[in-house]
Each structure stands twice: as structure tokens, then as C-alpha cells.
Design a protein around this motif. Structure first.
Motif, PDB file in Angstrom:
ATOM      1  N   LYS A   1       0.315  -1.324   0.339  1.00  0.00           N
ATOM      2  CA  LYS A   1      -0.146   0.048   0.354  1.00  0.00           C
ATOM      3  C   LYS A   1       0.801   1.482   0.211  1.00  0.00           C
ATOM      4  O   LYS A   1       0.336   2.432  -0.886  1.00  0.00           O
ATOM      5  CB  LYS A   1      -0.591   0.062   1.024  1.00  0.00           C
ATOM      6  CG  LYS A   1      -1.975  -1.213   1.214  1.00  0.00           C
ATOM      7  CD  LYS A   1      -3.262  -0.691   2.249  1.00  0.00           C
ATOM      8  CE  LYS A   1      -3.354  -2.183   2.068  1.00  0.00           C
ATOM      9  NZ  LYS A   1      -4.664  -2.059   3.478  1.00  0.00           N
ATOM     10  N   ARG A   2       1.723   1.625   0.940  1.00  0.00           N
ATOM     11  CA  ARG A   2       3.040   2.239   0.540  1.00  0.00           C
ATOM     12  C   ARG A   2       3.564   3.016  -1.119  1.00  0.00           C
ATOM     13  O   ARG A   2       4.011   3.780  -1.196  1.00  0.00           O
ATOM     14  CB  ARG A   2       3.874   2.179   1.755  1.00  0.00           C
ATOM     15  CG  ARG A   2       4.842   3.412   2.614  1.00  0.00           C
ATOM     16  CD  ARG A   2       4.341   4.377   2.900  1.00  0.00           C
ATOM     17  NE  ARG A   2       3.681   4.506   4.183  1.00  0.00           N
ATOM     18  CZ  ARG A   2       4.400   3.702   4.974  1.00  0.00           C
ATOM     19  NH1 ARG A   2       5.577   4.702   5.383  1.00  0.00           N
ATOM     20  NH2 ARG A   2       3.373   3.559   6.175  1.00  0.00           N
ATOM     21  N   ILE A   3       3.997   1.471  -1.075  1.00  0.00           N
ATOM     22  CA  ILE A   3       4.265   1.842  -2.444  1.00  0.00           C
ATOM     23  C   ILE A   3       3.507   2.460  -3.576  1.00  0.00           C
ATOM     24  O   ILE A   3       3.596   2.613  -5.096  1.00  0.00           O
ATOM     25  CB  ILE A   3       5.957   1.244  -3.030  1.00  0.00           C
ATOM     26  CG1 ILE A   3       6.516   1.165  -4.019  1.00  0.00           C
ATOM     27  CG2 ILE A   3       4.828  -0.362  -3.407  1.00  0.00           C
ATOM     28  CD1 ILE A   3       7.280   0.429  -4.228  1.00  0.00           C
ATOM     29  N   ALA A   4       2.414   2.110  -3.326  1.00  0.00           N
ATOM     30  CA  ALA A   4       1.290   2.191  -4.597  1.00  0.00           C
ATOM     31  C   ALA A   4       1.332   3.658  -4.979  1.00  0.00           C
ATOM     32  O   ALA A   4       1.508   3.158  -6.327  1.00  0.00           O
ATOM     33  CB  ALA A   4      -0.070   1.613  -4.219  1.00  0.00           C
ATOM     34  N   PRO A   5       1.170   4.476  -4.720  1.00  0.00           N
ATOM     35  CA  PRO A   5       1.273   6.265  -5.122  1.00  0.00           C
ATOM     36  C   PRO A   5       2.395   5.684  -5.734  1.00  0.00           C
ATOM     37  O   PRO A   5       2.760   6.650  -7.306  1.00  0.00           O
ATOM     38  CB  PRO A   5       1.063   7.379  -4.374  1.00  0.00           C
ATOM     39  CG  PRO A   5       0.973   6.251  -3.025  1.00  0.00           C
ATOM     40  CD  PRO A   5       1.288   4.853  -2.878  1.00  0.00           C
ATOM     41  N   ASP A   6       3.648   5.602  -5.867  1.00  0.00           N
ATOM     42  CA  ASP A   6       5.157   5.601  -6.479  1.00  0.00           C
ATOM     43  C   ASP A   6       4.089   4.681  -7.982  1.00  0.00           C
ATOM     44  O   ASP A   6       4.937   5.343  -9.077  1.00  0.00           O
ATOM     45  CB  ASP A   6       5.883   4.678  -6.581  1.00  0.00           C
ATOM     46  CG  ASP A   6       6.354   5.835  -4.561  1.00  0.00           C
ATOM     47  OD1 ASP A   6       6.303   6.197  -4.379  1.00  0.00           O
ATOM     48  OD2 ASP A   6       7.417   5.122  -3.865  1.00  0.00           O
TER      49      ASP A   6
END
Length: 230
Positions: free
Chosen positions: A159-164
Motif C-alpha cells: 500500500k505504501r509503494i502504490a502511489p509511486d
């Protein structure tokens, strides 16, 4: 002749390290005359890291410093790109955030760790390999916990890397490369990181997320096919 000192090839990639792959692509883009020298021991190089290059001026370590060295000698990694600020942001996103997801994906996974150990540290005698690498792994994971991402579960990290990943895809809506129709410096960082994520030798949430995405996987392979030396 420039000598690139790099971690060896593995998992279908020119090097285990995306930073070493980036350095190879920089040398290719600069049309430099170079050769590779594999090493599994970075301790004797600047900052105890690889990649490094051996040039008449001495040893230059770190892919960013390699970039600067080549640019000072005429290499142009930006071409017609005018929005260099966004490009630098993508580089930092890949190298200062996405990279740590890759580290945890490999080093924190108990099923994957034996494969990593036997490939990354094959030069260590077998009788010593487990105790030595166990200490290295503990130190690495301790650092990842201090950094913050090491406190998250694999699901939370995804979830943390999804915006990247969404930001990368948004830039690829209109063009084949991040900054437009031509390949440029940010692609060497971002695509190398995505290729490394896809090359993780056992399925993980992150590996499957990249591999199953037709935009991200095609982009990474497009850059790799264009830049990796034959």
C-alpha cells in the motif's frame, strides 16, 4: 577504457543490484568504452558500496558520482527534457524509497532468504556462509526497521509503494518513457528498480504487482532491451 566494478549477474539481470544496472546503462548512454569487473566484496571501494568505476583519475564510487563523472566529460543524459525537477523527483523516489521495498522483499522473506544467501554470498565458504550472512541479514533488517519500512507487513508495504507506481504509470500514459518520447536519466533509475523487483526469484506481493501490470512491466522491459549491452 573505463572499468565498471559491479556485483555479478543474477536472477536474469545484468547485476543483482539495480544501481549497478543503472551504472551500466549510464555508460551505454554515454557511448563510453568500458568493461566490467565483477566483485562480491564492496568493502574496499568508496563508501563500501558498488558500483564503482576505475578510471585514470582513480576509483569513483556510487552510481550518482559515476553519472557526474560522465556528464563532466560530455555525456548528456537529459536530451530535450526541460522539466528536470520532476525527473529528479522520480530518481529520488526510486532510489530513496522504492529501493528499500526491494531490500525488504528479498531480505525479510524467510522463504526467499536462502536463495538470496546462496546467490549473493556464494564466494563465502559454505561452512562459514550461514553464520556470516545471518549477522549481515540481522544488521540489514535492523537498519530497515530504523528507516521505518521494516516495521510494516508486506501488505502494508504494498500500500505504501502504490502511489509511486501510480505516479510512474501516469507519466507513461502519453509517452513510452517517463519524461517524454525519448529515454532519459530518470528511466535509468526507475526502470532498473522495476526490473529488479520483477526478477525476485520467488513470487512476492511486490514482484507479482509489477509483473502483472502490463504498463509497468512493458516499460521496464522496453528500457532494459534498449540499454542492456549485448
Amino acid at each position: 577504457m573505463i572499468t565498471l566494478i559491479t556485483y555479478e549477474a543474477g536472477f536474469g539481470q545484468p547485476s543483482f543490484s539495480p544501481f549497478c544496472v543503472k551504472a551500466m546503462w549510464l555508460l551505454q548512454a554515454a557511448d563510453a568504452q568500458w568493461q566490467r569487473e565483477d566483485s562480491n566484496d564492496p568493502r574496499k571501494f568508496p563508501q563500501a558500496k558498488l558500483p564503482a568505476i576505475r578510471v585514470p583519475e582513480g576509483i569513483i564510487g556510487d552510481s550518482h558520482n559515476i553519472q557526474i563523472y560522465l556528464e563532466e566529460r560530455g555525456a548528456d543524459f537529459w536530451g530535450a527534457v526541460t522539466d528536470k525537477a520532476s525527473g529528479h523527483a522520480f530518481i529520488r523516489m526510486a532510489e530513496e524509497h522504492m529501493y528499500f521495498h526491494l531490500v525488504l522483499d528479498r531480505w525479510a522473506n524467510d522463504q526467499l532468504w536462502p536463495i538470496i544467501r546462496e546467490n549473493y554470498f556464494a564466494a563465502i565458504p559454505k561452512l562459514l556462509r550461514r553464520p556470516i550472512t545471518s549477522s549481515i541479514r540481522k544488521e540489514t533488517l535492523r537498519g530497515m526497521k530504523a528507516q521505518g519500512l521494516g516495521r510494516l507487513t508486506p501488505e502494508e508495504r504494498l500500500k505504501r509503494i502504490a502511489p509511486d507506481l501510480a505516479a510512474i504509470k501516469a507519466r507513461l500514459d502519453a509517452h513510452p518513457y517517463l519524461m517524454g518520447p525519448e529515454i532519459s536519466l530518470p528511466d535509468y533509475s526507475v526502470a532498473a528498480m522495476l526490473c529488479a523487483m520483477m526478477a525476485t526469484p520467488l513470487p512476492t506481493l511486490l514482484q507479482e504487482r509489477i509483473t502483472d501490470d502490463p504498463v509497468l512491466s512493458a516499460y521496464a522491459m522496453r528500457v532494459a532491451e534498449r540499454m542492456t549491452p549485448a
